[in-house]
Design a protein around this motif. Structure first.
Motif, PDB file in Angstrom:
ATOM      1  N   THR A 287      92.852  73.411   7.179  1.00 43.21           N
ATOM      2  CA  THR A 287      92.193  74.588   7.729  1.00 43.21           C
ATOM      3  C   THR A 287      91.587  74.219   9.072  1.00 43.21           C
ATOM      4  O   THR A 287      91.427  73.036   9.402  1.00 43.21           O
ATOM      5  CB  THR A 287      91.075  75.098   6.808  1.00 43.21           C
ATOM      6  N   GLU A 288      91.221  75.229   9.844  1.00 42.91           N
ATOM      7  CA  GLU A 288      90.650  74.962  11.157  1.00 42.91           C
ATOM      8  C   GLU A 288      89.330  74.190  11.041  1.00 42.91           C
ATOM      9  O   GLU A 288      89.086  73.235  11.798  1.00 42.91           O
ATOM     10  CB  GLU A 288      90.431  76.273  11.896  1.00 42.91           C
ATOM     11  N   ALA A 289      88.480  74.588  10.094  1.00 44.70           N
ATOM     12  CA  ALA A 289      87.180  73.920   9.947  1.00 44.70           C
ATOM     13  C   ALA A 289      87.349  72.478   9.500  1.00 44.70           C
ATOM     14  O   ALA A 289      86.639  71.579   9.975  1.00 44.70           O
ATOM     15  CB  ALA A 289      86.309  74.686   8.960  1.00 44.70           C
ATOM     16  N   TYR A 290      88.284  72.256   8.591  1.00 46.47           N
ATOM     17  CA  TYR A 290      88.530  70.889   8.110  1.00 46.47           C
ATOM     18  C   TYR A 290      89.089  70.033   9.245  1.00 46.47           C
ATOM     19  O   TYR A 290      88.659  68.894   9.442  1.00 46.47           O
ATOM     20  CB  TYR A 290      89.510  70.944   6.941  1.00 46.47           C
ATOM     21  N   ALA A 291      90.033  70.565  10.004  1.00 44.95           N
ATOM     22  CA  ALA A 291      90.610  69.819  11.126  1.00 44.95           C
ATOM     23  C   ALA A 291      89.540  69.449  12.135  1.00 44.95           C
ATOM     24  O   ALA A 291      89.516  68.328  12.659  1.00 44.95           O
ATOM     25  CB  ALA A 291      91.709  70.651  11.793  1.00 44.95           C
ATOM     26  N   ARG A 292      88.631  70.393  12.393  1.00 44.83           N
ATOM     27  CA  ARG A 292      87.564  70.119  13.361  1.00 44.83           C
ATOM     28  C   ARG A 292      86.659  68.996  12.852  1.00 44.83           C
ATOM     29  O   ARG A 292      86.256  68.109  13.620  1.00 44.83           O
ATOM     30  CB  ARG A 292      86.735  71.380  13.612  1.00 44.83           C
ATOM     31  N   ALA A 293      86.354  69.007  11.560  1.00 45.82           N
ATOM     32  CA  ALA A 293      85.507  67.957  10.992  1.00 45.82           C
ATOM     33  C   ALA A 293      86.199  66.601  11.060  1.00 45.82           C
ATOM     34  O   ALA A 293      85.569  65.586  11.366  1.00 45.82           O
ATOM     35  CB  ALA A 293      85.150  68.310   9.550  1.00 45.82           C
ATOM     36  N   VAL A 294      87.502  66.573  10.763  1.00 45.44           N
ATOM     37  CA  VAL A 294      88.257  65.317  10.817  1.00 45.44           C
ATOM     38  C   VAL A 294      88.268  64.760  12.233  1.00 45.44           C
ATOM     39  O   VAL A 294      87.998  63.577  12.458  1.00 45.44           O
ATOM     40  CB  VAL A 294      89.700  65.533  10.316  1.00 45.44           C
ATOM     41  N   LEU A 295      88.575  65.617  13.196  1.00 46.05           N
ATOM     42  CA  LEU A 295      88.721  65.154  14.574  1.00 46.05           C
ATOM     43  C   LEU A 295      87.379  64.789  15.211  1.00 46.05           C
ATOM     44  O   LEU A 295      87.314  63.911  16.073  1.00 46.05           O
ATOM     45  CB  LEU A 295      89.425  66.221  15.407  1.00 46.05           C
ATOM     46  N   ALA A 296      86.314  65.469  14.787  1.00 46.57           N
ATOM     47  CA  ALA A 296      85.001  65.191  15.354  1.00 46.57           C
ATOM     48  C   ALA A 296      84.305  64.037  14.645  1.00 46.57           C
ATOM     49  O   ALA A 296      83.297  63.525  15.134  1.00 46.57           O
ATOM     50  CB  ALA A 296      84.124  66.434  15.294  1.00 46.57           C
ATOM     51  N   GLY A 297      84.813  63.635  13.484  1.00 44.41           N
ATOM     52  CA  GLY A 297      84.185  62.592  12.694  1.00 44.41           C
ATOM     53  C   GLY A 297      84.011  61.293  13.460  1.00 44.41           C
ATOM     54  O   GLY A 297      84.931  60.824  14.115  1.00 44.41           O
ATOM     55  N   GLY A 298      82.818  60.733  13.369  1.00 50.63           N
ATOM     56  CA  GLY A 298      82.546  59.460  14.017  1.00 50.63           C
ATOM     57  C   GLY A 298      82.162  59.586  15.469  1.00 50.63           C
ATOM     58  O   GLY A 298      81.701  58.622  16.096  1.00 50.63           O
ATOM     59  N   GLY A 299      82.337  60.774  16.054  1.00 46.24           N
ATOM     60  CA  GLY A 299      81.959  60.980  17.441  1.00 46.24           C
ATOM     61  C   GLY A 299      82.799  60.209  18.433  1.00 46.24           C
ATOM     62  O   GLY A 299      82.395  60.001  19.578  1.00 46.24           O
ATOM     63  N   LEU A 300      84.012  59.812  18.024  1.00 44.88           N
ATOM     64  CA  LEU A 300      84.854  59.007  18.906  1.00 44.88           C
ATOM     65  C   LEU A 300      85.642  59.849  19.904  1.00 44.88           C
ATOM     66  O   LEU A 300      86.082  59.346  20.937  1.00 44.88           O
ATOM     67  CB  LEU A 300      85.820  58.160  18.067  1.00 44.88           C
ATOM     68  N   ILE A 301      85.849  61.128  19.575  1.00 43.87           N
ATOM     69  CA  ILE A 301      86.570  62.026  20.482  1.00 43.87           C
ATOM     70  C   ILE A 301      85.558  62.899  21.195  1.00 43.87           C
ATOM     71  O   ILE A 301      84.692  63.505  20.558  1.00 43.87           O
ATOM     72  CB  ILE A 301      87.573  62.901  19.700  1.00 43.87           C
TER      73      ILE A 301
END
Length: 255
Positions: free
Chosen positions: A99-113
């Motif tokens: 889902t869009e919200a899940y993808a955003r959480a995955v990609l934002a995780g760790g603050g590396l991007i």
């Protein structure tokens, strides 16, 4: 100006206002798509294309190519043309089913991007999912480790939405989801995720992911090794409907 969108509006009798109402956006937004050749959000592209009786690629050609990371483009071309996809994930829901919200959480995780990049990458991931909505979509078989269902990515609300969406996707005839239960000990999946894509000419390519970038493999020996790993993880799974029942059960636990 987006001439393809202009022609589609004319041919279907839609106006900017009627298309905006169908998609659920402001007419000014549709005007920008038309006059400034702006690219709609992924969820709006599919609805607009359906209203205009067109494929998304007819109106916004090569949309995902514009947004793809350079190193990912070779695999994206393979993914786009594939007739079957076999995916194994041990840590997250496969990108094609996020889902869009899940993808955003995955990609934002760790603050590396950087935050400015996250939105672009989420949009790209959502646009890739359009292959599953084509008239002749690829047959997708996704195997997940049960840990994926229980990892609190984005929090309870995001997880519940994601797992319910995963269960719903699993009811489509071209999508099969299987879960490796937590009772399984060591198996080939502990060595990492991978995807196998079969092309129309029956050639098989593989994709391996890591912290830096993905790797496309096509050598016979490498494909044989990934196929062996696939047979191992697939052999450890619950049946499709047992897996769907488990996904729904875990979804309800995320309150």
């Amino acid at each position: 100006m987006n001439d393809a969108l202009r022609v589609a509006l004319r041919d279907t009798g839609h106006t900017i206002e009627s298309l905006a109402e169908r998609v659920g956006v402001d007419p000014k937004t549709v005007s920008r798509w038309l006059l400034e050749d702006r690219i709609p959000h992924a969820r709006h592209r599919l609805t607009a294309a359906d209203a205009l009786q067109k494929n998304v690629s007819d109106i916004w050609p090569d949309i995902s190519r514009r947004r793809a990371l350079v190193w990912f483009r070779p695999w994206q071309e393979i993914e786009r043309e594939a007739t079957t996809l076999r995916s194994f994930e041990s840590m997250v829901v496969p990108g094609l089913l996020q889902t869009e919200a899940y993808a955003r959480a995955v990609l934002a995780g760790g603050g590396l991007i950087p935050r400015s990049e996250v939105a672009r990458l989420v949009d790209h991931r959502m646009s890739r999912q359009l292959i599953l909505h084509r008239e002749e979509p690829p047959l997708l078989t996704a195997v997940l480790d049960e840990a994926v269902l229980r990892r609190p990515v984005g929090g309870p609300a995001v997880m519940r939405e994601q797992l319910l969406a995963l269960a719903e996707a699993s009811t489509r005839p071209h999508i099969r989801v299987h879960v490796v239960p937590s009772t399984v000990g060591e198996y080939a999946g502990v060595n990492g995720p991978f995807v196998l894509a079969t092309a129309p000419d029956h050639r098989i390519a593989g994709y391996l992911d890591n912290q830096l970038q993905g790797q496309v493999v096509s050598e016979q020996a490498e494909i044989a090794a990934i196929l062996a790993a696939w047979e191992n993880v697939r052999g450890e799974t619950l049946s499709h409907w047992q897996s769907v029942d488990l996904i729904r059960e875990v979804a309800e636990s995320w309150q």
